[in-house]
Design an enzyme around this catalytic site. Structure first.
Site, PDB file in Angstrom:
ATOM      1  CG  ASP A 447      -2.162   0.771   1.129  1.00 12.76           C
ATOM      2  OD1 ASP A 447      -2.283   1.548   0.177  1.00 12.76           O
ATOM      3  OD2 ASP A 447      -3.044   0.622   2.011  1.00 12.76           O
ATOM      4  CG  ASP A 516      -9.385   2.712  -0.191  1.00 12.49           C
ATOM      5  OD1 ASP A 516      -8.990   1.556  -0.409  1.00 12.49           O
ATOM      6  OD2 ASP A 516      -8.698   3.565   0.386  1.00 12.49           O
TER       7      ASP A 516
HETATM    8  C1  DGJ Z   1      -5.813   1.954   2.145  1.00 11.25           C
HETATM    9  C2  DGJ Z   1      -6.259   0.730   1.409  1.00 11.25           C
HETATM   10  O1  DGJ Z   1      -6.785   1.063   0.177  1.00 11.25           O
HETATM   11  C3  DGJ Z   1      -7.250  -0.029   2.285  1.00 11.25           C
HETATM   12  O2  DGJ Z   1      -7.753  -1.137   1.593  1.00 11.25           O
HETATM   13  C4  DGJ Z   1      -6.551  -0.445   3.548  1.00 11.25           C
HETATM   14  O3  DGJ Z   1      -5.524  -1.335   3.237  1.00 11.25           O
HETATM   15  C5  DGJ Z   1      -5.998   0.770   4.251  1.00 11.25           C
HETATM   16  N1  DGJ Z   1      -5.190   1.567   3.390  1.00 11.25           N
HETATM   17  C6  DGJ Z   1      -5.205   0.355   5.458  1.00 11.25           C
HETATM   18  O4  DGJ Z   1      -4.566   1.393   6.058  1.00 11.25           O
END
Ligand code: DGJ
Length: 684
Positions: A447, A516
């Site tokens: 991420d 997200d």
């Molecule tokens: C952003 C990601 O897109 C989410 O799916 C998750 O992993 C969060 N970060 C966790 O901090």
């Protein structure tokens, strides 16, 4: 080479691309479009003396790789400053080499020791051409590079064109926009150190007569995960061109004696079969050439983020894992919150070892439980980041991107490590390597949850502005080394959803967390945009609680089944009926995922997608009613991609018809809001 002297033609299955030297030695693009019947049909390079006293010949001609120099005022591909402050590059053809499918045209400056090699690789079967450049300093004095684009493309003279591109922001990525190109320059770019949620380094140009299935389209993408720029220009002479490469905004590169600067690669294609075929050509290339585990079916995963957020510990994850296994999940992923002192987003990033309170015996006991449930185990990391409240930052405050006189801007309470530094690279490699060595981890979600600020590098060996390139190279190096060391691991690229989705990252990551935003209707739109470039196998899509109680579970599953299926809801809250239904859809998905992940994709409309196996024997059709549809008008579609001669059965319909008959027949689905269907198509 044809009988035309110093003329080059690149051909793929259906596409031709040609350029050559005109009588004055200017390298001019002459053609990009449908492959000609015969090589002699490609047009000769035009001449020009310029236009009045205000425009030189290169202002009028379609130069193959224009440099900033002379009387050329268009967007150049190359801009450099030589030692004496001379900012005028005049390139001349020097030589050519062809090895297999790769053509290299070597140009050099008429005075300074600067060599520019234009590389072209024809991917004949993929119907695509790959392009990049190498710039070499073969002298002693440093040359300052201020722009090095990977390629520029010219569209047929006389046409009026439309540009399609993808735009958005966090939680709202991949909106497809189509707009006319008018005189002037349209710039798309990222200045954020990643390819970004905001624009994607991809373009598609059409001449106004284009649909999903028909019409001429010229398209391309840049394989780069950092700052990039695309300039689409309609010139004063009504010609249209589009260049793409590393962003020159805040960019400088000191090219020292004997050094070579290599641009990222760009890929381009032409089709006269509309948007749909352009996407399928890219899909095939990405799936078969780029993505590391390109033959491996993606497992159905469960991700615990939306269920437990930072409240991660062995018992909470074990409970979720048990239910995940019951519904048929094959890969259980623990998201953020598992590492040293990570109880919220204020601390922990950088300290990549299990939190001793949450996991007193490390991750192994949980992993063993997950494995006993017949699932693989996966883990979330965000290696490029550091919280001020972390052991790593306390020990190495100088490792972040920063200016000594400025307070670093925090975003989500975190700062960005300087990936250009070898010590940072070594630290990240050692920590993640250790995790992967000591634990049975099959999957990593990588991420990146913020964009750049204060891009300073006080101890840089050269100009600090090289950071934009060196950061990305550092990222690729660490990720590449980890891949080499742990070849079995599947990687997912995430940057707060789709903030780093590009052809560059897909050499390291097998799939992308697209957004997200998991609301089903938003997701359908986002997936529609994503599918312009990326194949379904790379599109990770979870069923979450976002629309729970509002949109039927069936509809939400269907949306996620259009890609690589995952589940992200809080399973502890799901009732018996939801669990049973999920079990059904997951097993159904497993039956069809080979076709979805590896087949050809057809966007029949924004409400309907079809996937066909490469041999056209099997297919899956998805239909979604996304509107209130007060008039009760049916969704009407025509199937695509069937073998006209084969006979097929389409689930829900009685007739057995040939592919040709099905494709000419209008199918009609009188669905109410949130009704959806997943229907099998099978050769009979
Ligand atoms: C952003 C990601 O897109 C989410 O799916 C998750 O992993 C969060 N970060 C966790 O901090």
């Amino acid at each position: 080479m044809t009988e035309k002297q110093q003329y080059w033609i690149l051909e793929t299955k259906h596409c031709g691309y040609a350029f050559g030297l005109n009588k004055n030695g200017i390298l001019v693009n002459t053609y990009w479009g449908k492959r000609m019947e015969s090589q002699s049909d490609y047009p000769a390079p035009p001449e020009s003396d310029g236009w009045a006293s205000f425009n030189g010949p290169t202002q009028v001609l379609q130069e193959e790789y224009p440099a900033y120099g002379g009387m050329c005022f268009h967007e150049p591909c190359l801009k450099a400053t030589f030692e004496e402050g001379v900012r005028d590059v005049v390139l001349q053809f020097e030589s050519e080499t062809t090895i297999n499918n790769e053509l290299v045209i070597n140009l050099r400056d008429i005075h300074y020791p600067l060599k520019v090699s234009l590389h072209y690789r024809s991917h004949t079967d993929f119907d695509l051409i790959e392009r990049w450049v190498e710039v070499e300093n073969f002298g002693k004095e440093t040359i300052t590079l201020e722009r090095v684009f990977s390629a520029i493309w010219h569209f047929p003279v006389g046409g009026e064109y439309f540009l399609s591109h993808l735009t958005g922001r966090w939680n709202d990525e991949f909106n497809l926009v189509r707009e006319p190109l008018t005189p002037g320059v349209k710039v798309l770019e990222s200045r954020r150190i990643t390819s970004s949620h905001h624009h994607n380094p991809w373009f598609l140009v059409d001449d106004g007569n284009c649909t999903e299935d028909n019409g001429k389209v010229w398209f391309g993408a840049l394989s780069w995960s950092g700052n990039w720029k695309a300039t689409a220009e309609v010139t004063n002479f009504y010609t249209t061109r589009l260049g793409i490469g590393i962003n020159d905004w805040d960019f400088v590169w000191q090219l020292r004696e004997g050094e070579i600067f290599s641009s990222p690669h760009a890929i381009c294609g032409f089709s006269d079969k509309g948007y749909g075929e352009a996407s399928r050509l890219l899909h095939n290339f990405i799936r078969d050439e780029l993505v590391p585990h390109n033959k491996q079916v993606h497992k159905v995963l469960y991700n615990s983020w939306e269920a437990t957020f930072f409240d991660v510990n062995e018992p909470s994850q074990a409970k979720l894992a048990k239910i995940a296994a019951e519904i048929g999940v094959e890969l259980f992923v623990v998201d953020d919150g598992w590492f040293h002192r990570r109880n919220n987003d204020k601390a922990g990033l950088g300290d990549w070892w299990p939190d001793s309170e949450k996991f007193p015996h490390g991750l192994t006991p949980l992993i063993e439980k997950v494995n006993r449930l017949n699932m693989d185990f996966g883990l979330w990391i965000e290696p490029e980041m550091v919280n001020p409240d972390s052991d790593l930052y306390r020990e190495h405050p100088d490792w972040i991107l920063h200016y000594p006189t400025r307070q670093p801007t925090l975003a989500r309470n975190q700062m960005i490590l300087n990936m250009a530094r070898p010590d940072v690279q070594e630290y990240i490699f050692s920590k993640i390597d250790r995790l992967l060595t000591e634990n049975n981890i099959a999957f990593i979600k990588w991420d990146m949850n913020r964009n750049v600020s204060e891009p300073g590098w006080p101890t840089a060996p050269g100009d600090q502005r090289e950071i934009w390139v060196r950061y990305v190279e550092g990222l690729y190096k660490v990720w590449g080394d980890l891949r080499k060391q742990h070849p079995g691991v599947i990687w997912q690229s995430c940057s707060g959803g789709g903030g780093r989705a590009d052809l560059g990252i897909l050499k390291f990551a097998d799939q992308i967390w697209v957004s997200d935003n998991t609301f089903a209707l938003d997701r359908l739109r986002i997936q529609h945009g994503f599918s312009q470039i990326f194949p379904a196998v790379t599109m990770e899509s979870w069923v979450t609680d976002a629309d729970r109680g509002k949109i039927p579970l069936e509809f939400r599953f269907h949306v996620s089944m259009c890609g690589s299926l995952g589940v992200g809801g809080n399973l502890l809250l799901w009732d018996k009926a939801e669990i049973m239904e999920s079990t059904y859809w997951i097993s159904h998905y497993k039956k069809h995922r080979q076709v979805i992940q590896f087949g050809d994709q057809y966007r029949l409309s924004k409400k309907s997608m079809q996937y066909m196996s490469k041999d056209a024997e099997k297919g899956v059709l998805f239909v979604f009613q996304t509107e209130s549809n007060l008039n009760n008008s049916p969704i009407t579609i025509h199937l695509r991609g069937l073998n006209p001669e084969l006979k097929y059965k389409v689930e829900g319909l009685q007739e057995i018809l040939t592919g040709a008959e099905w494709m000419s027949r209008e199918l009609s689905y009188p669905f109410k809001l949130y009704e959806s269907a997943m229907l099998e198509i099978s050769a009979y």
